[in-house]
Design a protein around this motif. Structure first.
Motif, PDB file in Angstrom:
ATOM      1  N   THR A 162      54.888  22.427  58.480  1.00  0.00           N
ATOM      2  CA  THR A 162      55.963  21.752  57.760  1.00  0.00           C
ATOM      3  C   THR A 162      56.808  20.956  58.744  1.00  0.00           C
ATOM      4  O   THR A 162      56.853  21.254  59.956  1.00  0.00           O
ATOM      5  CB  THR A 162      56.852  22.759  57.018  1.00  0.00           C
ATOM      6  N   ARG A 163      57.475  19.933  58.195  1.00  0.00           N
ATOM      7  CA  ARG A 163      58.431  19.118  58.971  1.00  0.00           C
ATOM      8  C   ARG A 163      59.654  18.898  58.096  1.00  0.00           C
ATOM      9  O   ARG A 163      59.563  18.263  57.048  1.00  0.00           O
ATOM     10  CB  ARG A 163      57.812  17.777  59.368  1.00  0.00           C
ATOM     11  N   ASP A 164      60.771  19.485  58.530  1.00  0.00           N
ATOM     12  CA  ASP A 164      62.010  19.424  57.751  1.00  0.00           C
ATOM     13  C   ASP A 164      61.792  19.954  56.333  1.00  0.00           C
ATOM     14  O   ASP A 164      62.283  19.392  55.352  1.00  0.00           O
ATOM     15  CB  ASP A 164      62.560  17.993  57.712  1.00  0.00           C
ATOM     16  N   GLY A 165      61.022  21.029  56.216  1.00  0.00           N
ATOM     17  CA  GLY A 165      60.795  21.670  54.927  1.00  0.00           C
ATOM     18  C   GLY A 165      59.666  21.077  54.108  1.00  0.00           C
ATOM     19  O   GLY A 165      59.260  21.662  53.106  1.00  0.00           O
ATOM     20  N   ARG A 166      59.116  19.930  54.477  1.00  0.00           N
ATOM     21  CA  ARG A 166      58.021  19.298  53.745  1.00  0.00           C
ATOM     22  C   ARG A 166      56.700  19.655  54.425  1.00  0.00           C
ATOM     23  O   ARG A 166      56.598  19.649  55.648  1.00  0.00           O
ATOM     24  CB  ARG A 166      58.180  17.786  53.700  1.00  0.00           C
ATOM     25  N   VAL A 167      55.699  19.925  53.593  1.00  0.00           N
ATOM     26  CA  VAL A 167      54.370  20.285  54.108  1.00  0.00           C
ATOM     27  C   VAL A 167      53.685  19.025  54.607  1.00  0.00           C
ATOM     28  O   VAL A 167      53.512  18.053  53.868  1.00  0.00           O
ATOM     29  CB  VAL A 167      53.525  20.970  53.017  1.00  0.00           C
ATOM     30  N   ILE A 168      53.309  19.010  55.879  1.00  0.00           N
ATOM     31  CA  ILE A 168      52.604  17.864  56.468  1.00  0.00           C
ATOM     32  C   ILE A 168      51.136  18.169  56.709  1.00  0.00           C
ATOM     33  O   ILE A 168      50.353  17.259  56.959  1.00  0.00           O
ATOM     34  CB  ILE A 168      53.276  17.440  57.785  1.00  0.00           C
ATOM     35  N   GLN A 169      50.760  19.422  56.640  1.00  0.00           N
ATOM     36  CA  GLN A 169      49.336  19.793  56.742  1.00  0.00           C
ATOM     37  C   GLN A 169      49.106  20.967  55.809  1.00  0.00           C
ATOM     38  O   GLN A 169      49.705  22.018  55.970  1.00  0.00           O
ATOM     39  CB  GLN A 169      48.955  20.162  58.171  1.00  0.00           C
TER      40      GLN A 169
END
Length: 896
Positions: A162-169
């Motif tokens: 995650t990046r800043d709470g958003r799933v990136i993978q």
């Protein structure tokens, strides 16, 4: 007393077995396995005497706790803390560990009669511990983060980033590797190009394990690479040492170290203090004043502190003396004259040289400082690599670069070639090249600027092995090459792909098992195999790793190593054999291990059932005598007209029944494929009518097989024939009976068996002929001739042939009812040579006469009743069909 015991026995028979329960506990925790019993009451209303109760806890056939009839026995690590008198017989497991997992059985008895029996399954649930060891990344450079999850059980775990709470993978499942302590560890990677916005972003590694989530959030440490400019301090004379200084701009973080190289060799760090000839020391220290400090002027002092000196020793000077400001000079007459003469001389020289120097002005302005081609430290096949060249000068904005592989120009193919990451581009696809130019980056005080030209590529052995890169630097619009740089030859690495260990029986020595491991797709060709058995290193008996194998068409190498071990060691089931593969492209050796004995499977031929038109087809084959039980079955279809090695299409609908253990370390299974009638009709229409329309292949893969086993089956239209309800029969005047049966249609050919006799039947010889009928259907005619006899000796020889063509082709034709006696007599007068020819099996038109001997039963005046039976078998018939003719009683009396 007897009444009480009888009542207690009745109550005990009503108690049922309790359902099993599953208990999960963390490592080193205490777990309680429940075992609660509602104790029955005796006739007087009181509970059963506790002294008559007994409890037994067992696991894997071993007793861990026993209280009751004999002396109490409780193993270390277990305890019975419940109130036995109230029916609490729970078992406490102290310090749960992996070795204590399993099914525990609780048995409660009263006066040797079982009251209660239940099972409890104990399992360990260990959550993973997360860590991200490396958090430093480089700005706008391919970087990789690793998230380590360790100490979990059972596998698997699922990773997501995650990046800043958003799933990136998105989440991906990982089985992990088992550590020596029995728990598992797994690693997940995140590859990306960091940007400036990632400096203050919060990244997270989320791990899911058995429905529970664990998060590890962290911030990146982004490294900004500096721009570097090298300069030298002015010297008073040529004999003065040259002092260099290096300006670093735009880097982060503050900590940085600088190393000096000359011609790619490391220069030693200059000592801060040097020793003089008289034993004293000398040193020089630098301090750069900012423009504001220089403007303030005044006195500057250099103070030196030494041990034992109370007041520091120093030197001082005024900045006006060290760096005097520009003042209007006061010139004398002689000085003025000298200045005038010098000015005139300068003007004359300028006028004379202006024409010559004008043409070289641009070249002076265009002077460039070009570095050598910088190669990456490691180049892996299928992974991106980048080579760079740094250019410094005053007019780098007008500079262009051209890259070459050996002498072939390189064009940017990043928009047309497929970027496959770790995979190589297939044959015929463009190689991946990306050209990029950065700059001018920054300007120094002298007006010089910097330009960086880079080439990103995906290396391939067939293309880049023993090759060099060339970079030509020129100005835009000019054909002249200013500088040419050539790189050194670079080595390309490819990590080996290591197979699992294959165990096969040795043909010449069944007491030895051959273990083989193969490594492929590696480069360079030097590879090492090391075999181990329970910690002891083994010696391989056959290996291609020590020799120099030839590369394949793509330049990759392959090798194998083989080791042999006695079958007695492997059949123990606990013997561990593993092999480690070492290669320069591997950061850590690759390990493959195996346990126990492996046996090659046997696959039967494919059998089909229910294959008549409009009916679903079921194909199946048996797989027997294999170990371990893991195998893969794939059903494939061959198109019409293809050979066995042609293109194949995977069929859906296959199932595997089993595996089922038949003997210790021996398993069997059954593979089936069900094909619907609609799909089969489509296949047959595509392949034309008749007996075939493509075929089906059953492919079996097992770890003991170097190549998969395949069984083939061809599509065949199976059609049941038309069977008459009874047998046709004709009798001649000599007592010869001709029995016939006419079958129409059917595919494949039907099989018939004639038999005759009384109470028991004996097989007969018959003749079958085929021809096409008027309705276009194939007709099969079967004819069998026999004569009845009540004794073994008769005047007619056994096996007599009747030369009556009609008896074979049409038993109902005129003349077969009474066979021509004249023709029969002529046949009897033939010589022995002709009889031998006519009585042969291949004589055309001959009908073999079978002799059927009917004995007299007790109390019978004559022989028994003659019975003639024919058995009809066909693939479309689930059971054989029988037609029987029984001699009527009136014929029986007349023949007697």
């Amino acid at each position: 007393m007897r009444c009480k015991v009888l009542a207690l026995f009745v109550l005990l028979t009503l108690i049922k077995r309790a359902s099993p329960s599953e208990i999960q506990a963390g490592p080193n925790a205490n777990a309680t396995l429940p075992c609660n019993v509602t104790l029955p009451l005796s006739l007087d209303g009181h509970h059963v005497d506790p002294s008559l109760l007994a409890v037994l806890w067992t696991t894997n056939g071993s007793v861990v706790a026993s209280v009751g009839e004999a002396a109490p026995q409780i193993e270390d690590g277990f305890g019975l803390d419940g109130d036995l008198s109230n029916g609490d017989f729970s078992l406490t497991v102290l310090g749960v560990r992996l070795g204590l997992q399993g099914v525990y059985e609780c048995t409660v008895s009263c006066n040797s009669t079982t009251l209660h029996s239940s099972n409890a399954t104990l399992s360990i649930l260990a959550s993973p511990a997360l860590s991200v060891p490396q958090r430093w990344v480089v700005l706008e450079t391919e970087s990789r983060l690793e998230c380590h999850a360790g100490g979990f059980y059972p596998p698997p775990v699922s990773f997501s980033w995650t990046r800043d709470g958003r799933v990136i993978q998105p989440a991906s499942s990982v089985e992990g590797l088992q550590a020596p302590d029995g728990y598992y560890a797994a690693v997940a990677n995140l590859t990306f190009y960091p940007s400036r916005g990632d400096q203050n972003s919060t990244f997270g590694c989320r791990v899911s394990h058995r429905g529970a989530y664990r998060d590890l959030e962290f911030q990146l440490n982004v490294t900004y690479t500096p721009s570097v400019r090298l300069s030298a301090l002015p010297r008073l004379s040529e004999s003065t040492p040259l002092t260099l200084y290096c300006d670093l701009e735009g880097f982060y973080p503050r900590e940085v170290s600088v190393s000096w190289f000359q011609n790619r060799s490391v220069l030693p760090e200059p000592p801060p203090t040097a020793q003089n000839l008289d034993g004293t020391y000398r040193t020089r220290r630098y301090y750069t004043l900012s423009p504001e400090q220089k403007e303030r002027g005044g006195q500057v002092e250099c103070a030196v502190n030494q041990p034992g000196v109370a007041q520091p020793v120093g030197g001082s000077a005024y900045l006006e003396e060290l760096a005097p400001r520009d003042e209007t000079p006061v010139l004398t007459k002689s000085a003025k004259a000298s200045v005038a003469m010098m000015s005139i001389s300068i003007v004359l020289v300028f006028l004379l040289c202006f024409g010559f120097s004008w043409r070289r002005r641009d070249e002076k302005l265009k002077s460039l400082n070009v570095s050598g081609i910088i190669l990456p430290p490691r180049l892996m096949v299928g992974q991106k690599g980048r080579v760079t060249v740094s250019i410094e000068g005053r007019m780098v904005d007008r500079v262009q670069t051209a890259w070459f592989l050996n002498d072939s120009p390189i064009a940017d193919t990043s928009l047309t070639a497929t970027e496959r990451g770790h995979l190589l581009p297939p044959t015929g696809e463009l190689d991946y090249y990306r050209l990029r130019t950065q700059g001018p980056l920054r300007s120094s005080g002298s007006g010089a600027q910097q330009l960086i030209s880079s080439l990103t590529f995906i290396p391939r052995i067939a293309v880049h092995k023993a090759a060099v890169f060339k970079c030509e630097v020129s100005y835009v619009g000019k054909d002249k090459i200013v500088v040419r740089r050539v790189s050194e030859k670079f080595a390309i690495l490819s990590a080996p792909e290591v197979s699992e260990i294959q165990l096969l029986e040795t043909p010449n020595n069944p007491d030895l098992i051959s273990m083989t491991v193969r490594a492929s797709h590696f480069h360079p060709d030097v590879i090492t195999f090391r075999w181990f058995c329970q910690g002891s290193e083994l010696s391989p008996v056959a290996s291609q790793a020590s020799s120099s194998p030839r590369p394949d068409a793509e330049g990759f190498f392959s090798a194998f190593s083989q080791c042999k071990l006695s079958i007695g060691e492997l059949e123990k089931g606990g013997t561990k054999v593993w092999v480690s593969v070492h290669h320069v492209a591997l950061k850590q050796p690759v390990t493959r291990e195996t346990r126990g004995f492996i046996k090659r499977p046997r696959v039967s031929d494919i059998v089909g059932s229910g294959s008549s038109p409009g009916q679903a087809l079921t194909l199946g084959c048996e797989i027997t005598d294999f170990y371990p039980p893991t195998l893969t079955v794939t059903w494939l279809r061959l198109r019409e007209g293809e050979q066995d090695d042609g293109e194949e299409e995977v069929l859906e609908g296959g199932e595997v029944w089993g595996p089922v253990q038949t003997h210790p370390r021996v398993y069997r299974a059954a593979a089936t494929l069900r094909r619907h009638a609609a799909s089969r009709e489509k296949k047959h229409r595509g392949g034309g009518g008749g007996g075939g329309g493509g075929g089906v292949v059953c492919r079996v893969e097992h770890c003991s097989l170097p190549e998969p086993l395949e069984k083939h089956w061809r599509y065949v239209d199976i059609v049941a024939p038309s069977i008459p309800p009874s047998i046709s029969v004709c009798w001649s005047s000599e007592g010869v009976g001709v029995f016939s049966l006419l079958l129409k249609g059917g595919h494949p050919k039907v099989k018939l068996l004639w038999a005759a006799g009384g109470a028991t039947l004996s097989p007969l010889v018959s003749i079958e002929t085929e021809e096409m009928g008027d309705d276009g259907l194939r007709e099969l005619k079967s004819v069998c001739a026999l004569e009845r006899s009540t004794s073994a000796a008769t005047g007619r020889q056994d096996g007599r042939a009747i030369k009556t063509k009609a008896a074979v082709t049409d038993p109902d034709a005129e003349g077969i009812e009474y066979i021509d006696e004249k023709e029969d007599g002529e046949n009897n007068n033939n010589n022995n040579e002709d009889e031998e020819e006519d009585d042969g099996e291949g004589a055309p038109g001959a009908l073999h006469i079978n002799r059927v001997v009917l004995g007299k039963g007790p109390g019978d005046k004559g022989g028994g009743r003659l019975r003639v039976c024919v058995e009809i078998t066909h693939a479309a018939l689930q059971l054989p069909v029988y037609r029987t003719w029984t001699e009527p009683r009136e014929e029986m009396s007349s023949s007697a």
